[in-house]
Design a protein around this motif. Structure first.
Motif, PDB file in Angstrom:
ATOM      1  N   GLY A 140       0.969  -1.221   0.143  1.00  0.00           N
ATOM      2  CA  GLY A 140      -0.090  -0.174  -0.258  1.00  0.00           C
ATOM      3  C   GLY A 140       0.960   1.206  -0.062  1.00  0.00           C
ATOM      4  O   GLY A 140       2.238   1.324   0.079  1.00  0.00           O
ATOM      5  N   LEU A 141       0.383   2.335  -0.243  1.00  0.00           N
ATOM      6  CA  LEU A 141       0.859   3.883  -0.320  1.00  0.00           C
ATOM      7  C   LEU A 141       0.176   4.666   0.334  1.00  0.00           C
ATOM      8  O   LEU A 141      -1.123   4.683   0.283  1.00  0.00           O
ATOM      9  CB  LEU A 141       1.120   3.882  -1.732  1.00  0.00           C
ATOM     10  N   THR A 180      -2.256  -0.526  -8.699  1.00  0.00           N
ATOM     11  CA  THR A 180      -3.527  -1.007  -8.267  1.00  0.00           C
ATOM     12  C   THR A 180      -3.374  -1.297  -6.582  1.00  0.00           C
ATOM     13  O   THR A 180      -4.559  -1.603  -6.122  1.00  0.00           O
ATOM     14  CB  THR A 180      -3.414  -2.664  -8.755  1.00  0.00           C
ATOM     15  N   CYS A 181      -2.429  -0.935  -5.928  1.00  0.00           N
ATOM     16  CA  CYS A 181      -2.265  -1.155  -4.884  1.00  0.00           C
ATOM     17  C   CYS A 181      -3.358  -0.015  -3.729  1.00  0.00           C
ATOM     18  O   CYS A 181      -3.405   1.009  -4.223  1.00  0.00           O
ATOM     19  CB  CYS A 181      -0.852  -1.310  -4.030  1.00  0.00           C
ATOM     20  N   PRO A 182      -3.666  -0.237  -2.585  1.00  0.00           N
ATOM     21  CA  PRO A 182      -4.533   0.642  -2.016  1.00  0.00           C
ATOM     22  C   PRO A 182      -3.774   1.921  -1.553  1.00  0.00           C
ATOM     23  O   PRO A 182      -2.471   1.693  -1.104  1.00  0.00           O
ATOM     24  CB  PRO A 182      -5.103  -0.024  -0.644  1.00  0.00           C
ATOM     25  N   ALA A 240      -7.396   4.854  -5.127  1.00  0.00           N
ATOM     26  CA  ALA A 240      -6.538   6.017  -4.054  1.00  0.00           C
ATOM     27  C   ALA A 240      -7.994   6.694  -3.668  1.00  0.00           C
ATOM     28  O   ALA A 240      -8.840   7.076  -4.276  1.00  0.00           O
ATOM     29  CB  ALA A 240      -5.644   6.805  -5.090  1.00  0.00           C
ATOM     30  N   GLY A 241      -7.753   6.782  -2.293  1.00  0.00           N
ATOM     31  CA  GLY A 241      -8.617   7.961  -1.459  1.00  0.00           C
ATOM     32  C   GLY A 241      -7.915   9.162  -1.574  1.00  0.00           C
ATOM     33  O   GLY A 241      -6.537   9.260  -1.547  1.00  0.00           O
ATOM     34  N   THR A 279      -5.317   3.835  10.001  1.00  0.00           N
ATOM     35  CA  THR A 279      -6.737   3.406   9.227  1.00  0.00           C
ATOM     36  C   THR A 279      -6.542   2.915   8.123  1.00  0.00           C
ATOM     37  O   THR A 279      -7.332   1.976   7.615  1.00  0.00           O
ATOM     38  CB  THR A 279      -7.726   4.823   9.153  1.00  0.00           C
ATOM     39  N   HIS A 280      -5.450   3.473   7.122  1.00  0.00           N
ATOM     40  CA  HIS A 280      -5.129   3.081   5.971  1.00  0.00           C
ATOM     41  C   HIS A 280      -4.584   1.462   5.868  1.00  0.00           C
ATOM     42  O   HIS A 280      -4.948   0.725   5.172  1.00  0.00           O
ATOM     43  CB  HIS A 280      -4.226   4.034   5.230  1.00  0.00           C
ATOM     44  N   MET A 281      -3.795   1.352   6.956  1.00  0.00           N
ATOM     45  CA  MET A 281      -3.119  -0.058   7.176  1.00  0.00           C
ATOM     46  C   MET A 281      -4.240  -0.903   7.562  1.00  0.00           C
ATOM     47  O   MET A 281      -4.176  -2.099   6.965  1.00  0.00           O
ATOM     48  CB  MET A 281      -1.744   0.111   8.244  1.00  0.00           C
ATOM     49  N   ALA A 282      -5.054  -0.544   8.453  1.00  0.00           N
ATOM     50  CA  ALA A 282      -6.052  -1.554   8.819  1.00  0.00           C
ATOM     51  C   ALA A 282      -6.877  -2.034   7.731  1.00  0.00           C
ATOM     52  O   ALA A 282      -7.704  -3.117   7.816  1.00  0.00           O
ATOM     53  CB  ALA A 282      -7.010  -0.887   9.841  1.00  0.00           C
TER      54      ALA A 282
END
Length: 261
Positions: free
Chosen positions: A113-114, A200-202, A229-230, A255-258
């Protein structure tokens, strides 16, 4: 623990905090800074997380030599490989966010993720970076530092935290000239549009309302380029949310990690 590793014949400085969490996190610095800009963010993260920070080529205690965004990303890949880190959350600010994008495009195995802070797929224009390099060669960083600091930090931060502002100005002014120049040239030459739109990663893109270097509309354009992406924007924050809003950034990272698969 602070340590050193030779990559492509160049010594790199890094700090690794081992942990037991499933997903490690890697932080990537901006132009003219070193790994200390993440200290307050890391202090707000769970103690069980594995955390890697490092000084990119030509900054902090790392030797220079990298010249392109691909080479900066390759340095980071080698550092992660040497420390057996894969499937990591990679959080970069400014050019650190560009390095993170290039890493995710070239070594997707390393990136789960990024978090892309105050960055874009293309920052500035070749002409603007040529002007920066010309000024650097003519006057040096000390003479340029006040103007850069005004682009880094919000007026509120500069007013309320004069000692911290002065301290980070010293970090900037003491950056090796060749290292700073090399990163300017790498940003000048980098257009990550095609590679980044295939990611394509979150991804979470973070902007600051008072950022004069990568304004919110530029960061939002980046988020719209990446299908996964958000986007969030911090009020009264400039170019370095890791310094101005470390607790909020730490919460958003968690939050993003979870939400990772």
């Amino acid at each position: 623990m602070s340590d050193f590793l030779t990559i492509q014949g160049r010594v790199h400085h890094f700090d690794l905090r081992p942990g037991t969490a499933r997903v490690p996190i890697v932080f990537v610095n901006s132009l003219g800074t070193d790994l200390r800009i993440w200290d307050r963010v890391i202090a707000a993260l769970p103690a069980e997380w594995t955390v890697l920070t490092y000084d990119k080529s030509g900054h902090g205690l790392s030797q220079g030599g990298a010249r392109t965004m691909e080479e900066f990303a390759s340095d980071l890949a080698a550092l992660m490989d040497a420390n057996s880190l894969e499937g990591a959350m990679v959080c970069g600010v400014s050019v650190g966010g560009m390095i993170a994008q290039a890493l995710a495009a070239s070594r997707s195995d390393l990136v789960a993720g990024l978090v892309l802070c105050n960055t874009a797929h293309r920052i500035g224009t070749p002409e603007s970076w040529e002007e920066r390099i010309a000024a650097l060669d003519t006057t040096g960083l000390e003479a340029m530092a006040d103007g850069i600091i005004e682009r880094w930090f919000s007026p509120t931060f500069r007013r309320d935290h004069p000692q911290a502002t002065a301290g980070y100005r010293m970090m900037l002014a003491r950056t090796p000239l060749a290292g700073y120049r090399a990163v300017c040239a790498a940003i000048r030459d980098a257009d990550l549009t095609e590679a980044t739109q295939r990611l394509t990663c979150p991804t979470l893109c973070v902007a600051g309302t008072d950022d004069r270097a990568t304004p919110p509309d530029l960061v939002q354009a980046l988020s719209q380029l990446i299908p996964t992406a958000g986007f969030t924007c911090y009020d009264n924050v400039g170019h370095l949310p890791c310094i101005e809003a470390p607790d909020r950034l730490a919460r958003d990272i968690q939050t993003h990690m979870a939400a990772l698969p």
